[in-house]
Design a protein around this motif. Structure first.
Motif, PDB file in Angstrom:
ATOM      1  N   UNK A   7     -43.441 -14.298   7.482  1.00 30.15           N
ATOM      2  CA  UNK A   7     -44.665 -15.007   7.847  1.00 30.15           C
ATOM      3  C   UNK A   7     -44.290 -16.372   8.387  1.00 30.15           C
ATOM      4  N   UNK A   8     -44.662 -16.633   9.635  1.00 33.14           N
ATOM      5  CA  UNK A   8     -44.283 -17.874  10.318  1.00 33.14           C
ATOM      6  C   UNK A   8     -45.477 -18.807  10.418  1.00 33.14           C
ATOM      7  N   UNK A   9     -45.234 -20.091  10.133  1.00 32.46           N
ATOM      8  CA  UNK A   9     -46.300 -21.087  10.179  1.00 32.46           C
ATOM      9  C   UNK A   9     -45.790 -22.386  10.797  1.00 32.46           C
ATOM     10  N   UNK A  10     -46.694 -23.115  11.419  1.00 33.06           N
ATOM     11  CA  UNK A  10     -46.404 -24.462  11.915  1.00 33.06           C
ATOM     12  C   UNK A  10     -47.302 -25.431  11.162  1.00 33.06           C
ATOM     13  N   UNK A  11     -46.718 -26.474  10.618  1.00 30.60           N
ATOM     14  CA  UNK A  11     -47.447 -27.435   9.786  1.00 30.60           C
ATOM     15  C   UNK A  11     -47.423 -28.807  10.456  1.00 30.60           C
ATOM     16  N   UNK A  12     -48.547 -29.471  10.479  1.00 34.07           N
ATOM     17  CA  UNK A  12     -48.642 -30.816  11.047  1.00 34.07           C
ATOM     18  C   UNK A  12     -48.426 -31.841   9.942  1.00 34.07           C
ATOM     19  N   UNK A  13     -47.459 -32.746  10.152  1.00 34.62           N
ATOM     20  CA  UNK A  13     -47.143 -33.784   9.166  1.00 34.62           C
ATOM     21  C   UNK A  13     -46.968 -35.115   9.887  1.00 34.62           C
ATOM     22  N   UNK A  14     -47.128 -36.234   9.171  1.00 33.62           N
ATOM     23  CA  UNK A  14     -46.917 -37.537   9.818  1.00 33.62           C
ATOM     24  C   UNK A  14     -45.439 -37.766  10.119  1.00 33.62           C
ATOM     25  N   UNK A  15     -45.150 -38.351  11.275  1.00 33.58           N
ATOM     26  CA  UNK A  15     -43.777 -38.779  11.536  1.00 33.58           C
ATOM     27  C   UNK A  15     -43.342 -39.787  10.489  1.00 33.58           C
TER      28      UNK A  15
ATOM     29  N   UNK B 217     -35.627 -38.312   2.361  1.00 30.84           N
ATOM     30  CA  UNK B 217     -36.879 -38.781   1.781  1.00 30.84           C
ATOM     31  C   UNK B 217     -38.076 -38.247   2.556  1.00 30.84           C
ATOM     32  N   UNK B 218     -37.986 -38.218   3.890  1.00 30.53           N
ATOM     33  CA  UNK B 218     -39.080 -37.678   4.702  1.00 30.53           C
ATOM     34  C   UNK B 218     -39.159 -36.159   4.595  1.00 30.53           C
ATOM     35  N   UNK B 219     -38.011 -35.501   4.510  1.00 27.70           N
ATOM     36  CA  UNK B 219     -37.988 -34.041   4.369  1.00 27.70           C
ATOM     37  C   UNK B 219     -38.696 -33.617   3.089  1.00 27.70           C
TER      38      UNK B 219
ATOM     39  N   UNK C  79     -45.527 -43.264   5.578  1.00 26.19           N
ATOM     40  CA  UNK C  79     -46.247 -44.467   5.137  1.00 26.19           C
ATOM     41  C   UNK C  79     -47.466 -44.732   6.008  1.00 26.19           C
ATOM     42  N   UNK C  80     -47.582 -43.980   7.107  1.00 26.95           N
ATOM     43  CA  UNK C  80     -48.740 -44.089   7.997  1.00 26.95           C
ATOM     44  C   UNK C  80     -49.317 -42.684   8.213  1.00 26.95           C
ATOM     45  N   UNK C  81     -50.018 -42.164   7.219  1.00 25.01           N
ATOM     46  CA  UNK C  81     -50.480 -40.766   7.279  1.00 25.01           C
ATOM     47  C   UNK C  81     -51.426 -40.471   8.440  1.00 25.01           C
ATOM     48  N   UNK C  82     -52.075 -41.496   8.982  1.00 28.00           N
ATOM     49  CA  UNK C  82     -52.982 -41.278  10.111  1.00 28.00           C
ATOM     50  C   UNK C  82     -52.322 -41.564  11.459  1.00 28.00           C
ATOM     51  N   UNK C  83     -51.020 -41.814  11.437  1.00 26.14           N
ATOM     52  CA  UNK C  83     -50.304 -42.142  12.669  1.00 26.14           C
ATOM     53  C   UNK C  83     -49.797 -40.905  13.393  1.00 26.14           C
ATOM     54  N   UNK C  84     -48.729 -41.074  14.181  1.00 23.54           N
ATOM     55  CA  UNK C  84     -48.183 -39.993  15.002  1.00 23.54           C
ATOM     56  C   UNK C  84     -47.835 -38.778  14.145  1.00 23.54           C
ATOM     57  N   UNK C  85     -48.138 -37.596  14.677  1.00 23.01           N
ATOM     58  CA  UNK C  85     -47.873 -36.350  13.964  1.00 23.01           C
ATOM     59  C   UNK C  85     -46.726 -35.583  14.634  1.00 23.01           C
TER      60      UNK C  85
END
Length: 408
Positions: free
Chosen positions: A13-21, A115-117, A24-30
């Motif tokens: 089962x393959x999925x693509x997940x959107x996460x913040x770059x 840490x980001x991973x 610390x800025x969850x509403x910023x670039x994804x």
């Protein structure tokens, strides 16, 4: 949206997940992080085992059909979630780094560490509605598992670590000095096994110093690049892999193609650009491998190992677009990767392999880390090299599962 494939012995089962770059800025670039779930046909409801790949900068192991090795053993108890760590594989990729300036590019790269991973994994766990899951970390993936235990232990049921107990609290120069000692030992062992290769290597080095030898890519094969064949010294089949390149004529097509394939960074440039940052637990790295290289290595013209040098961004055309950012990152004051106090009071069951002769992760430091993580059960063995999970994964993962469950 998920895509499912049924293959011999497994359901994918393959999925693509959107996460913040920048978490610390969850509403910023994804950015996008890709996962592939691997389950037995009768195991679609089994608990999850998250796999964290070695590296840095490499996507998750691709499954076979039917699954083999450690994946075969895992499917008896788990569904496996194979994550392409950010900017690898099918996740938002990094070839040429995004950013209009070297400073912006370096800043982008600071968001690609363990840490980001781990924060990505936590968002994905919550998205999938999983209360807690298990984690298996190989090499750099084990470092990531330690970061997970430090900052998000509530998301973990248990942790398995293979060849990935990172030093804690050790100066980075001490870490790299230890890798050089191991590299010298491996060189001596190699030339003891293949004594005729000592003169053969000298002949190759003279030929490369005296002539402009070009690889199929067009890159010049310099002698220092040739000596990076030592990357393979820590693999269970590495001595033979090196020997089978060296035995070929220097001017042969076979030698040049095999040499380029053996040491390549262009496909996964993050491995080189962020490699030393994997050990940067709250400190800048400042080209630690280069600074700590013993005179003996240069004098004897020994093979180097898992070491990065400034000249690589000149000799490897696939790294040149990263050069300016790499120079900046060498002086970057990296944040901490581990919480010593949290690890000391750890309540997550953990088992880990420590390979006695590991070229890349110093045994003595790994044993210190094993003591520092409360409740960790180590398996200290000289049966395997650093690639044990690939070489005999079914047995290794089975033993770690038994250790965590108190059956071994």
């Amino acid at each position: 949206m998920a895509t499912t494939h049924r293959v011999p012995g497994a359901v994918l089962t393959e999925r693509a997940h959107s996460v913040p770059l920048d978490h610390s800025q969850p509403d910023g670039e994804k950015i996008t992080v890709f996962t592939r779930e691997l389950a037995a046909p009768d195991g679609l409801d089994r608990p999850y085992l998250l796999f964290l790949q070695g590296g840095p900068g490499f996507e998750a192991t691709r499954p076979t059909a039917p699954p083999t090795g450690w994946q075969k053993r895992a499917l008896a108890d788990y569904r496996v979630l194979l994550i392409d760590q950010r900017s690898t594989g099918r996740s938002t990729p990094v070839g040429d780094i995004p950013g209009a300036t070297p400073e912006a590019q370096a800043t982008y790269m600071t968001h690609l560490r363990a840490d980001s991973i781990v924060r990505d994994a936590e968002l994905i766990r919550q998205e999938l509605g999983v209360d807690r899951w298990s984690v298996l970390g190989q090499s750099f993936g084990g470092f990531c598992a330690m970061t997970y235990l430090s900052f998000a232990p509530a998301g973990l049921r248990e942790a398995f670590i293979t060849g990935g107990l990172s030093p804690i609290g050790r100066p980075i120069d001490d870490i790299y000095a230890a890798t050089w000692r191991r590299a010298i030992e491996k060189n001596r062992a190699y030339f003891q096994r293949y004594p005729g290769d000592r003169e053969r290597v000298r002949d190759i080095l003279r030929g490369l110093d005296d002539n402009d030898v070009r690889l199929p890519s067009g890159d010049r094969l310099t002698s220092r690049r040739f000596l990076q064949l030592g990357l393979k010294l820590g693999d269970s089949a590495g001595f033979e892999q090196i020997h089978h390149v060296i035995e070929l004529p220097l001017d042969s097509r076979a030698f040049l193609y095999d040499m380029e394939e053996a040491v390549r960074f262009g496909r996964n440039p993050i491995y080189a650009t962020l490699h030393e940052s994997s050990y940067a637990d709250g400190v800048p790295t400042r080209w630690a491998a280069e600074r700590t290289m013993p005179d003996e290595v240069a004098r004897e013209r020994y093979f180097t190992a898992e070491h990065v040098f400034r000249w690589m961004w000149q000799d490897f055309s696939g790294l040149r677009s990263h050069r300016a950012a790499a120079l900046i990152l060498a002086d970057h004051p990296w944040p901490r990767l581990y919480d010593v106090n949290q690890l000391a009071q750890n309540e997550v069951p953990v088992a880990a392999t420590i390979y006695v002769d590991d070229l890349y992760v110093e045994r003595r430091f790994a044993e210190e880390t094993a003591v520092a993580i409360r409740g960790l059960r180590p398996w200290i063995t000289n049966e395997y090299e650093h690639n044990g999970l690939r070489a005999d994964g079914e047995r290794i993962l089975g033993r770690l599962i038994d250790l965590v469950r108190g059956l071994a």
